[in-house]
Motif scaffolding. Structure first.
Motif, PDB file in Angstrom:
ATOM      1  N   PRO A 307      25.781  29.603  -4.231  1.00 59.16           N
ATOM      2  CA  PRO A 307      26.058  29.649  -5.678  1.00 59.16           C
ATOM      3  C   PRO A 307      24.826  29.366  -6.522  1.00 59.16           C
ATOM      4  O   PRO A 307      24.712  29.835  -7.651  1.00 59.16           O
ATOM      5  N   ASN A 308      23.887  28.550  -5.988  1.00 65.51           N
ATOM      6  CA  ASN A 308      22.696  28.244  -6.763  1.00 65.51           C
ATOM      7  C   ASN A 308      21.497  28.043  -5.840  1.00 65.51           C
ATOM      8  O   ASN A 308      21.617  28.125  -4.615  1.00 65.51           O
ATOM      9  N   LEU A 309      20.361  27.762  -6.478  1.00 65.68           N
ATOM     10  CA  LEU A 309      19.114  27.561  -5.750  1.00 65.68           C
ATOM     11  C   LEU A 309      18.580  26.176  -6.104  1.00 65.68           C
ATOM     12  O   LEU A 309      18.365  25.873  -7.282  1.00 65.68           O
ATOM     13  N   GLN A 310      18.397  25.325  -5.093  1.00 67.42           N
ATOM     14  CA  GLN A 310      17.835  24.007  -5.323  1.00 67.42           C
ATOM     15  C   GLN A 310      16.362  24.035  -4.965  1.00 67.42           C
ATOM     16  O   GLN A 310      15.996  24.384  -3.834  1.00 67.42           O
ATOM     17  N   VAL A 311      15.541  23.686  -5.935  1.00 69.85           N
ATOM     18  CA  VAL A 311      14.096  23.728  -5.753  1.00 69.85           C
ATOM     19  C   VAL A 311      13.538  22.315  -5.890  1.00 69.85           C
ATOM     20  O   VAL A 311      13.713  21.671  -6.926  1.00 69.85           O
ATOM     21  N   TYR A 312      12.887  21.838  -4.824  1.00 70.48           N
ATOM     22  CA  TYR A 312      12.241  20.528  -4.863  1.00 70.48           C
ATOM     23  C   TYR A 312      10.762  20.759  -5.115  1.00 70.48           C
ATOM     24  O   TYR A 312      10.102  21.539  -4.423  1.00 70.48           O
ATOM     25  N   ALA A 313      10.255  20.082  -6.147  1.00 68.53           N
ATOM     26  CA  ALA A 313       8.882  20.319  -6.584  1.00 68.53           C
ATOM     27  C   ALA A 313       8.236  19.013  -7.016  1.00 68.53           C
ATOM     28  O   ALA A 313       8.898  17.965  -7.094  1.00 68.53           O
ATOM     29  N   THR A 314       6.945  19.077  -7.296  1.00 70.11           N
ATOM     30  CA  THR A 314       6.204  17.916  -7.805  1.00 70.11           C
ATOM     31  C   THR A 314       5.792  18.208  -9.236  1.00 70.11           C
ATOM     32  O   THR A 314       5.123  19.201  -9.509  1.00 70.11           O
ATOM     33  N   LEU A 315       6.245  17.341 -10.150  1.00 73.34           N
ATOM     34  CA  LEU A 315       5.944  17.488 -11.577  1.00 73.34           C
ATOM     35  C   LEU A 315       5.342  16.182 -12.057  1.00 73.34           C
ATOM     36  O   LEU A 315       5.944  15.115 -11.860  1.00 73.34           O
ATOM     37  N   ALA A 316       4.192  16.239 -12.655  1.00 79.02           N
ATOM     38  CA  ALA A 316       3.482  15.047 -13.149  1.00 79.02           C
ATOM     39  C   ALA A 316       3.288  14.023 -12.030  1.00 79.02           C
ATOM     40  O   ALA A 316       3.366  12.814 -12.245  1.00 79.02           O
ATOM     41  N   GLY A 317       3.073  14.532 -10.807  1.00 76.06           N
ATOM     42  CA  GLY A 317       2.843  13.657  -9.669  1.00 76.06           C
ATOM     43  C   GLY A 317       4.095  13.024  -9.095  1.00 76.06           C
ATOM     44  O   GLY A 317       4.010  12.169  -8.219  1.00 76.06           O
ATOM     45  N   VAL A 318       5.272  13.468  -9.568  1.00 74.72           N
ATOM     46  CA  VAL A 318       6.540  12.867  -9.156  1.00 74.72           C
ATOM     47  C   VAL A 318       7.428  13.942  -8.540  1.00 74.72           C
ATOM     48  O   VAL A 318       7.530  15.052  -9.078  1.00 74.72           O
ATOM     49  N   PRO A 319       8.116  13.661  -7.413  1.00 74.74           N
ATOM     50  CA  PRO A 319       9.043  14.648  -6.854  1.00 74.74           C
ATOM     51  C   PRO A 319      10.284  14.808  -7.730  1.00 74.74           C
ATOM     52  O   PRO A 319      10.880  13.813  -8.140  1.00 74.74           O
ATOM     53  N   VAL A 320      10.654  16.045  -8.011  1.00 77.82           N
ATOM     54  CA  VAL A 320      11.846  16.332  -8.804  1.00 77.82           C
ATOM     55  C   VAL A 320      12.635  17.450  -8.128  1.00 77.82           C
ATOM     56  O   VAL A 320      12.108  18.172  -7.279  1.00 77.82           O
ATOM     57  N   CYS A 321      13.896  17.569  -8.513  1.00 73.29           N
ATOM     58  CA  CYS A 321      14.746  18.654  -8.036  1.00 73.29           C
ATOM     59  C   CYS A 321      15.244  19.442  -9.232  1.00 73.29           C
ATOM     60  O   CYS A 321      15.691  18.864 -10.229  1.00 73.29           O
ATOM     61  N   ALA A 322      15.162  20.765  -9.132  1.00 68.22           N
ATOM     62  CA  ALA A 322      15.697  21.651 -10.166  1.00 68.22           C
ATOM     63  C   ALA A 322      16.742  22.560  -9.535  1.00 68.22           C
ATOM     64  O   ALA A 322      16.573  23.016  -8.399  1.00 68.22           O
TER      65      ALA A 322
END
Length: 356
Positions: A307-322
């Motif tokens: 149903p969706n796409l979970q993307v784990y990334a690094t933003l401003a040096g911090v791990p985030v999930c979108a």
């Protein structure tokens, strides 16, 4: 049907205090879920309502009656346990009718109540089977049926779905919610699974370390968490947190991250310039930005769920999930630009975790 009132309830085992003054009002016909991590005290509180644990101090009422010293059998409650607690040598009919037979109810009354409950729970064709001839979901229905025939004022559920596989848990939680909508019996349900809490409850009580963190409807807790614990516990994937210092100027306000990245935040934060704060944003409120807008993030892991796409990334040096509803062909190492959805930024005091 009756309300359940919990006033200043504490529980101690010797010097160890496990409940620290719990206050909860559960309305007549309401379905309330107690949720929290293991060891938070939710099952202990449920067992105190049932009379299986004593109250160290405070009061528990069903309706207008204080039940602290009332024996469990006289509290007019029915409980569904995690392990079903069925008698293996009895048939389904005998298991469901056991409490009625102990009370020496007339045979015609017992037969009528059991068959009515069996019809509601789709168990009519299994009444002569033994528990070992049933699936896990059917056994749980029998346990629910045993509670149902008692016509109790309050139903108590102690993690009733934790022994079932993932698909069956979804089916059973829908059935329990439908059953409550049909019977409208006051119900208290304990789980560590916040998805169960969100999908089933009229209101949720979030507990942590023997205390109540917040009480509210599922969407109230999701949209307006009182603190970082609730924000992190409610929601899957959980909320992203980015630590930094608040910087205010005539042009507005921003969060100064550890790597120096400035993230725009609402100006009226209730915090002072230079104060350590935490920005929270839910995964579905991270959006792809166009052109040079937004903030650069580096993709680490991509998880397509269907149903969706979970993307784990690094933003401003911090791990985030979108989380994106659209399909994207991202690869680890890709650079994308992300923005925060307007009106969906949460700010917390870093010192105590409370919402600003």
């Amino acid at each position: 049907m009756s309300s359940v009132t919990i006033r200043g309830v504490q529980k101690k085992y010797g010097a160890l205090k496990v409940l620290h003054g719990i206050d909860i009002e559960i309305g007549d016909q309401e379905f309330v879920v107690l949720v929290g991590p293991s060891g938070c005290g939710k099952s202990t509180l449920l067992r105190m309502i049932a009379g299986l644990e004593t109250v160290t101090s405070g009061e528990i009422l069903i309706g207008d009656r204080v039940i602290n010293d009332v024996p469990p059998k006289d509290r007019d409650i029915a409980m569904v346990f995690q392990n079903y607690a069925l008698y293996p040598h009895m048939t389904v009919f005998e298991n469901m009718s056991f409490s009625l037979r102990l009370r020496r109810q007339p045979k015609n009354v017992i037969d009528g109540k059991v068959r009515e409950a069996a019809d509601i729970l789709n168990l009519s064709k299994f009444l002569e089977r033994s528990p070992r001839q049933l699936s896990g979901g059917q056994r749980q229905r029998v346990a629910m049926g045993r509670a149902l025939v008692r016509d109790a004022e309050v139903f108590l559920f102690d993690e009733p779905l934790s022994n079932l596989d993932a698909k069956l848990r979804v089916v059973m939680r829908t059935e329990i919610k439908a059953l409550h909508q049909r019977l409208r019996t006051t119900s208290v349900y304990v789980t560590h699974d916040q998805i169960e809490a969100m999908t089933m409850a009229d209101r949720i009580v979030v507990m942590n370390a023997g205390r109540v963190e917040q009480i509210g409807t599922p969407l109230e807790l999701y949209d307006s968490p009182a603190n970082m614990f609730v924000a992190d516990f409610i929601g899957s994937p959980s909320m992203n947190f980015i630590h930094g210092r608040l910087r205010k100027s005539a042009e507005g306000a921003h969060l100064e991250c550890a790597d120096g990245t400035p993230l725009a935040v609402p100006a009226a934060t209730g915090a002072t310039d230079g104060q350590p704060i935490v920005l929270g944003v839910r995964p579905e409120h991270l959006r792809l930005a166009s052109g040079s807008e937004g903030y650069e993030a580096i993709v680490d892991v991509v998880e397509p769920t269907g149903p969706n796409l979970q993307v784990y990334a690094t933003l401003a040096g911090v791990p985030v999930c979108a989380v994106f509803n659209e399909r994207h062909d991202f690869r680890p190492g890709d650079r994308v630009r992300l923005n925060f959805a307007e009106g969906h930024i949460h700010l917390f005091d870093e010192a105590n975790g409370t919402r600003l």
